[in-house]
Scaffold this motif. Structure first.
Motif, mmCIF file in Angstrom:
data_model
loop_
_atom_site.group_PDB
_atom_site.id
_atom_site.type_symbol
_atom_site.label_atom_id
_atom_site.label_comp_id
_atom_site.label_asym_id
_atom_site.label_seq_id
_atom_site.Cartn_x
_atom_site.Cartn_y
_atom_site.Cartn_z
ATOM 1 N N LEU A 127 -81.712 47.588 -0.817
ATOM 2 C CA LEU A 127 -82.229 46.528 -1.505
ATOM 3 C C LEU A 127 -82.395 45.510 -0.789
ATOM 4 C CD1 LEU A 127 -82.114 45.388 -4.403
ATOM 5 C CD2 LEU A 127 -80.009 44.358 -3.959
ATOM 6 N N THR A 128 -81.843 45.117 0.326
ATOM 7 C CA THR A 128 -82.076 43.737 0.898
ATOM 8 C C THR A 128 -83.492 44.257 1.717
ATOM 9 O OG1 THR A 128 -80.479 44.699 2.670
ATOM 10 C CG2 THR A 128 -79.561 42.915 1.525
ATOM 11 N N VAL A 130 -78.147 37.940 -4.326
ATOM 12 C CA VAL A 130 -78.300 39.130 -3.719
ATOM 13 C C VAL A 130 -77.000 40.074 -3.719
ATOM 14 C CG1 VAL A 130 -78.834 40.127 -1.305
ATOM 15 C CG2 VAL A 130 -79.591 38.012 -1.922
ATOM 16 N N ASP A 131 -75.887 39.344 -3.583
ATOM 17 C CA ASP A 131 -74.444 39.971 -3.931
ATOM 18 C C ASP A 131 -74.634 40.786 -5.214
ATOM 19 O OD1 ASP A 131 -73.616 39.396 -1.467
ATOM 20 O OD2 ASP A 131 -72.425 37.446 -2.373
ATOM 21 N N ALA A 172 -74.902 45.422 -9.118
ATOM 22 C CA ALA A 172 -75.773 45.550 -10.288
ATOM 23 C C ALA A 172 -76.464 47.321 -9.949
ATOM 24 C CB ALA A 172 -76.819 44.695 -11.000
ATOM 25 N N THR A 173 -76.624 47.206 -8.708
ATOM 26 C CA THR A 173 -77.564 48.521 -8.454
ATOM 27 C C THR A 173 -76.660 49.675 -7.930
ATOM 28 O OG1 THR A 173 -78.192 47.739 -6.401
ATOM 29 C CG2 THR A 173 -79.621 47.490 -8.112
ATOM 30 N N GLY A 174 -75.398 49.156 -7.811
ATOM 31 C CA GLY A 174 -74.209 50.009 -7.153
ATOM 32 C C GLY A 174 -74.496 50.308 -5.893
ATOM 33 N N GLU A 175 -74.978 49.361 -5.054
ATOM 34 C CA GLU A 175 -74.819 49.219 -3.633
ATOM 35 C C GLU A 175 -73.511 49.125 -3.390
ATOM 36 O OE1 GLU A 175 -77.869 47.260 -1.204
ATOM 37 O OE2 GLU A 175 -79.447 49.066 -1.836
ATOM 38 N N LEU A 176 -73.045 48.029 -3.810
ATOM 39 C CA LEU A 176 -71.632 47.478 -3.454
ATOM 40 C C LEU A 176 -70.792 47.782 -4.645
ATOM 41 C CD1 LEU A 176 -72.394 43.768 -2.087
ATOM 42 C CD2 LEU A 176 -71.879 46.061 -0.785
ATOM 43 N N GLU A 226 -71.611 40.584 -15.293
ATOM 44 C CA GLU A 226 -72.194 41.022 -16.813
ATOM 45 C C GLU A 226 -73.394 40.162 -17.079
ATOM 46 O OE1 GLU A 226 -71.551 43.778 -18.079
ATOM 47 O OE2 GLU A 226 -70.085 43.855 -16.447
ATOM 48 N N ALA A 227 -73.279 38.832 -16.666
ATOM 49 C CA ALA A 227 -74.212 37.812 -17.057
ATOM 50 C C ALA A 227 -75.635 37.999 -16.264
ATOM 51 C CB ALA A 227 -73.817 36.392 -16.715
ATOM 52 N N PHE A 228 -75.247 38.446 -15.053
ATOM 53 C CA PHE A 228 -76.433 38.797 -14.087
ATOM 54 C C PHE A 228 -77.121 40.168 -14.811
ATOM 55 C CE2 PHE A 228 -78.287 41.289 -10.570
ATOM 56 C CZ PHE A 228 -79.232 40.200 -10.000
#
Lengths: 197, 254
Positions: free
Chosen positions: A71-72, B16-17, B22-26, B35-37
Motif C-alpha cells: 500500500l505505501t 495511512v494507518d 482497512a486493507t488487512g495489511e495491519l 469503521e468511519a474510514f
C-alpha cells in the motif's frame, strides 16, 4: 512473473499476471482512488491516476522488494502521478487565463471559481513546490500524518519540517492576499497558519 | 482529506494507518475511526472497473514514454549544477571577499549593534540602497529586508543560528537543515556568515540566537524553545548570559 506479449509490448515485460493484478486492484483500488480523489478533487483525474498507478505496478512489481508495504509503495507511485496531474492542470489553467479575452460567455471563469477553499490553495501551490515540500504537504494534509511521522517519512528533522511548512503557508498567504482566492478562504488560512506554527 | 484545521498531534491514527488496517495489511481491533474510514471509502463513487486490457496497454505506453524521455535526456546533456557554473558564484564570492574586508570599516568597534559576552559576539548587516550597512541592536526592520550576520567566536568550531519571531515561533536558519551544527573556522576576528536572510512578515520582535559549540541543532532549538516558554522574548535574549551563546534582537514592523 508473466509475459503478456503483444506486438507493441514485446520489448516490455509485464511483471505481474492478470490474476495477481486483479487481486491487488480489488484489495487496494478503492483506497487508492479515494486518496487520489482527495488530492485531485476531480473524479476523472483520480480514476486516471489510479489506472496509471496500477499500470506502473504491472511493470514494476518485480522491482518491489517488499521494503515497504504494497500500500505505501503504491501510495508513493500515486503521489507522483497526482502531482504530475496537478502541474498539468495548472498549466492548462494558466493557458486558459492567458486566452480568456478570446472566450465568450462564462468561458473565462477560472476552473473552480466560486468554490475556492483552503484545500484548493494547497492544491494550486503544490504544483510549484520542491519534491520534499510536496511530500510534507501530502503526508500532513492528505494523509493526516503527525509532524513526527511525516518528518520520518520524508527524512528531515521536525524543525526543518516546521520551517518548510511555514514557508509553504507564507506562500499560501501571499497567494490569498494577491486576490487569487475570495475573502471567504482567508480566515481559514489564517487559522491554519496559526495552528501549524 | 480530514479537517484541515485539526493537525494530527498523534491523538488519532493517520489515514495511512487506517488504510493499512482497512486493507488487512495491519491487524487492528475494531475502532470508531476505522469503521468511519471504511464507510467513507466505501461511499466514494467513480472508481473505474478493473480492465486488464486497458491496464496492460497503458503499462506498455507508460514504459515507452519513460524510455523516450530517458533517450531524450541522454541526448541533451543536463545543464551544469549551479555550483559548477563559475559565472554564477564567482561574482558572489568576490563580493563576499570584499564585504569581509569592509566589515570592520563599516562597523564601529563599540557600536550599538555590538553585543559582547564572553568570547562570542553576533552582529548583523542590512542590505539597503547603498549596499550592506551595519545594523544596530533593536533596529526596526521591515518584512522583506535582507540581513546578513557576522560573528566573532574564537576557539569555537561550530554555530547554530536560530530565531524566535513575534509569534513565538522558532526557526532554524543556519545550518539550513539537518541536525549537525555548521562548522566554522576557528579564527579570531569578525567572520561573515555565508548567505543572507530575508525577513518574513511576522511583526514584533525577533530574537536571533547564535549557539556556538552546540552538540546538535535540536539541542540548541530545545534550549531556545524552553527559554521562550519560560519567559518569552526577554528570556530568549537572556540566553546570552550563557557561555557560547550570543543573541540579537530586532523589531519588525509591517
Amino acid at each position: 512473473m508473466a509475459d503478456h506479449g503483444s506486438k507493441e509490448s514485446e520489448r516490455f515485460t509485464l511483471a505481474v499476471s492478470e490474476t495477481e493484478i486483479r487481486a491487488l486492484y480489488e484489495r487496494y483500488g478503492q483506497v487508492l482512488y479515494a486518496r487520489c480523489l482527495s488530492i485531485l478533487k476531480n473524479p476523472e483525474d483520480a480514476g486516471d491516476a489510479v489506472q496509471d498507478t496500477f499500470a506502473k505496478v504491472i511493470t514494476r512489481w518485480g522491482s518491489f522488494q517488499g521494503q515497504s508495504s504494497p500500500l505505501t509503495w503504491m501510495y508513493s507511485i500515486a503521489t507522483n502521478l497526482c502531482l504530475n496531474r496537478l502541474r498539468n492542470r495548472k498549466g492548462r489553467a494558466q493557458k486558459r487565463e492567458q486566452h480568456k479575452e478570446m472566450l465568450v460567455g462564462d468561458g473565462s471563469s477560472a476552473p473552480g471559481a466560486g468554490a475556492w477553499e483552503v484545500t484548493d490553495t494547497v492544491r494550486t501551490l503544490l504544483a510549484d513546490e520542491d519534491p520534499e515540500t510536496q511530500a510534507i504537504v501530502i503526508h500532513l494534509f492528505f494523509d493526516d500524518m503527525t509532524r513526527e511521522a511525516t518528518a520520518k517519512a520524508v527524512g528531515v528533522s521536525v524543525p526543518t519540517l516546521r520551517k518548510r511548512l511555514r514557508a509553504f503557508m507564507e506562500r499560501a498567504r501571499v497567494h490569498v492576499e494577491s486576490g487569487a482566492i475570495p475573502m471567504a478562504a482567508i480566515g481559514g488560512l489564517i487559522v491554519l497558519i496559526l495552528v501549524l506554527q | 482529506m480530514t479537517d484541515l484545521f485539526a493537525v494530527n498531534e498523534g491523538q488519532r491514527p493517520s489515514r495511512v494507518d487506517l488504510a493499512q488496517q482497512a486493507t488487512g495489511e495491519l491487524s487492528a481491533s475494531p475502532s470508531a475511526e476505522l469503521e468511519a474510514f471504511k464507510a467513507e471509502i466505501a461511499a466514494v463513487q467513480g472508481m473505474p472497473a478493473f480492465d486488464w486490457e486497458t491496464l496492460s496497454k497503458r503499462a506498455v505506453q507508460l514504459e515507452q514514454e519513460e524510455e523516450r524521455a530517458k533517450v531524450a535526456s541522454e541526448a541533451e546533456p543536463a545543464p551544469l549544477p549551479w555550483y559548477k557554473r563559475w559565472q554564477l558564484w564567482a561574482p558572489a564570492l568576490a563580493f563576499a571577499v570584499v564585504l569581509i574586508g569592509l566589515v570592520p570599516l563599516l562597523t564601529p568597534p563599540d557600536g550599538p549593534s555590538t553585543r559582547l559576552k564572553g568570547d562570542t559576539e553576533l552582529r548583523f548587516l542590512v542590505d539597503g540602497p547603498e549596499g550592506f550597512t551595519s545594523g544596530t541592536a533593536g533596529q526596526v526592520l521591515r518584512p522583506g529586508d535582507r540581513i546578513q550576520f557576522t560573528y566573532r567566536a574564537p576557539l569555537q568550531q561550530s554555530i547554530v543560528l536560530l530565531g524566535v519571531d513575534g509569534t513565538g515561533s522558532s526557526a532554524q536558519y543556519w545550518p539550513e537543515e539537518g541536525d549537525i551544527p555548521l562548522n566554522i573556522p576557528s579564527e579570531n576576528g569578525l567572520q561573515l556568515l555565508s548567505g543572507s536572510l530575508e525577513l518574513d512578515s511576522a511583526p514584533g520582535p525577533e530574537v536571533f540566537v547564535a549557539v556556538f559549540g552546540a552538540g546538535s541543532v535540536s539541542e540548541a532549538l530545545e534550549m531556545v524553545n524552553e527559554a521562550y516558554e519560560a519567559g518569552g522574548h526577554p528570556a530568549v535574549q537572556a540566553l546570552q548570559d550563557q557561555p557560547g551563546v550570543s543573541t540579537l534582537r530586532v523589531e519588525k514592523v509591517p
